[in-house]
Design an enzyme around this catalytic site. Sequence first.
Site, PDB file in Angstrom:
ATOM      1  CD  GLU A  93       8.164  -8.242 -11.023  1.00 45.09           C
ATOM      2  OE1 GLU A  93       8.913  -8.751 -10.490  1.00 45.09           O
ATOM      3  OE2 GLU A  93       7.099  -7.890 -10.579  1.00 45.09           O
ATOM      4  NE  ARG A 232       3.285   8.774  14.206  1.00 46.40           N
ATOM      5  CZ  ARG A 232       2.443   9.856  14.865  1.00 46.40           C
ATOM      6  NH1 ARG A 232       1.064   9.938  14.359  1.00 46.40           N
ATOM      7  NH2 ARG A 232       2.705  10.117  16.358  1.00 46.40           N
ATOM      8  CG  LEU A 252       0.145   6.205  18.410  1.00 46.29           C
ATOM      9  CD1 LEU A 252       0.688   4.935  19.083  1.00 46.29           C
ATOM     10  CD2 LEU A 252       1.724   7.158  18.286  1.00 46.29           C
TER      11      LEU A 252
END
Length: 410
Positions: A93, A232, A252
Site C-alpha cells: 500500500e 525452492r 539446496l
Amino acid sequence: MPDDTADTANIANLADAAFPAWFASPGALRCSERGASRDASRDDHWMAEAVRLAELGIGLTDPNPRVGCVIVDGEGRVLGQGHTQPAGQAHAEVMALRDAQSQGRDPRGATAYVTLEPCAHHGRTPPCCDALIAAGIARVVVALGDPNPLVAGEGLARMRAAGIAAEVLPEDHPSAVAARELNIGFLHRMRTGRPFVRMKIAASIDGRSALANGVSQWITGPDARRDGHAWRRRAGAVLTGIGTARDDDPRLDVREVPTTLQPRRVLVDSRLELLPQARLLDPPGQLLIYHSLAAPGERGAALVERGAELVSVADPVRGKVDLAAAILDLGQRQVNELHIEAGYKLNGSLLKAGLVDELLVYVAPKLLGEGRGMVDLGGLTALDQAPALRWVDVRPVGGDLRLRLRPVPA
C-alpha cells in the site's frame, strides 16, 4: 517460476475446501453482502492486476506475505501501484501511494485494490491502514482477510471507522483463490504455528526415485529441474536428510531462476554424521541441523566451526529427530513454506507423521525397474491405510509431468 497463481481458473476448481473460514477476517463485510459491486468487471480486472504485482514478492518478501496494491481513480486510471518489499521495508500500500506521489497524482477519493487486508499494527513498519486513511482513499477492495492475530479484521475496522468503504472478496473469487495460494505458507503459519510443508519428488513412471545403487541425477529433464528451483525460491527453508546429503552432496540453493533471497538450508541428521566438507555448509547462508544427541561432541564442534547451527530435538522413543518438533521450530523461526527434497525414508516418516501439506511430484517417462521408491510407508496391510490424496494440478513441464497433490482432510 511456479505458475500456480497464474492459472487461477484451474486453481479455483481445485482449491482446498478446508481453508475458507479462517481466511476471512472476523466481521469482514463481503462484496456479496453489500450487493453487486459498483463495477464488478472493473474490480475483477484491477484485483487480478494486484495479484500479478503480489507475485513479484516471491523470493523477496519472506517472512512477510506477498501483497500487491493498485490505486485507481473514478475514471479507471491507475494512480499508483506497488508490491511489498523485503522485510523491514515498505508494504504494498505504501509503495503504491509513493508511486502516485512520485507522479504527482492525488489518490483522494480513489479505490485501492489490495490482495491482503492492510495491516493495523506497528511492526517493522507503520500500519498500512493508517497510510490509506491519511491519503484520503475512499474505497478499499481486499482479496483476503489477514488471520495474523495482530491484524485479524482490525485493519478493515479502522478503515471503516474512518469512512472508507472496505470490502472483502468472496472466498471463491478467482483473485481471492490466487492470493490465498500465493500466501498459503504465511496463512498456514498464522493458523497453525508451523510452515506449509511441500515435498518435492522426482521419479520414473514406475515410481522409482533412484536406482538401487542410490544414483538419482538426473531422472527428470532440465525444464523440470528449473521448475523445481522456482518452487525452492518460494520457500523460506529447504530441508533434506543425512542420507541424501551423503549420497548426492547437494547444495539446496536456488540457482536455475533469479532470486533476491536464498532459502535457509536445513538438515535432519540425528547422529551428526555430516562431513565438514559437505557442500551444504558452503555459502550462501547458514545450515541449520536438527539432531537427537544429548551433547554434540567433537563432530558437532567441527560443524559449528563451519558455520552450522545445531538444534537438538530428540524423540525419546525412536532415538531420532522429533520431526514435528523440528517443523514447529521452523515455524517459530518465521518459515512460511518448507520445501522438502529428501530420500524415501525421510519422506515416508514425514508422511506417516501427517506433516506434509502438499506433494510436488515430477514424473519422467522412464522405467528404472529395481530401485528406491518415492516414500517408505512400511508394510501396509489394507488399502484404507494408504494416505489419501487429492489432485490439485497436473501439467507437463518440458518432457516430464508435474503433479501436485494434497492430503484429503480426515
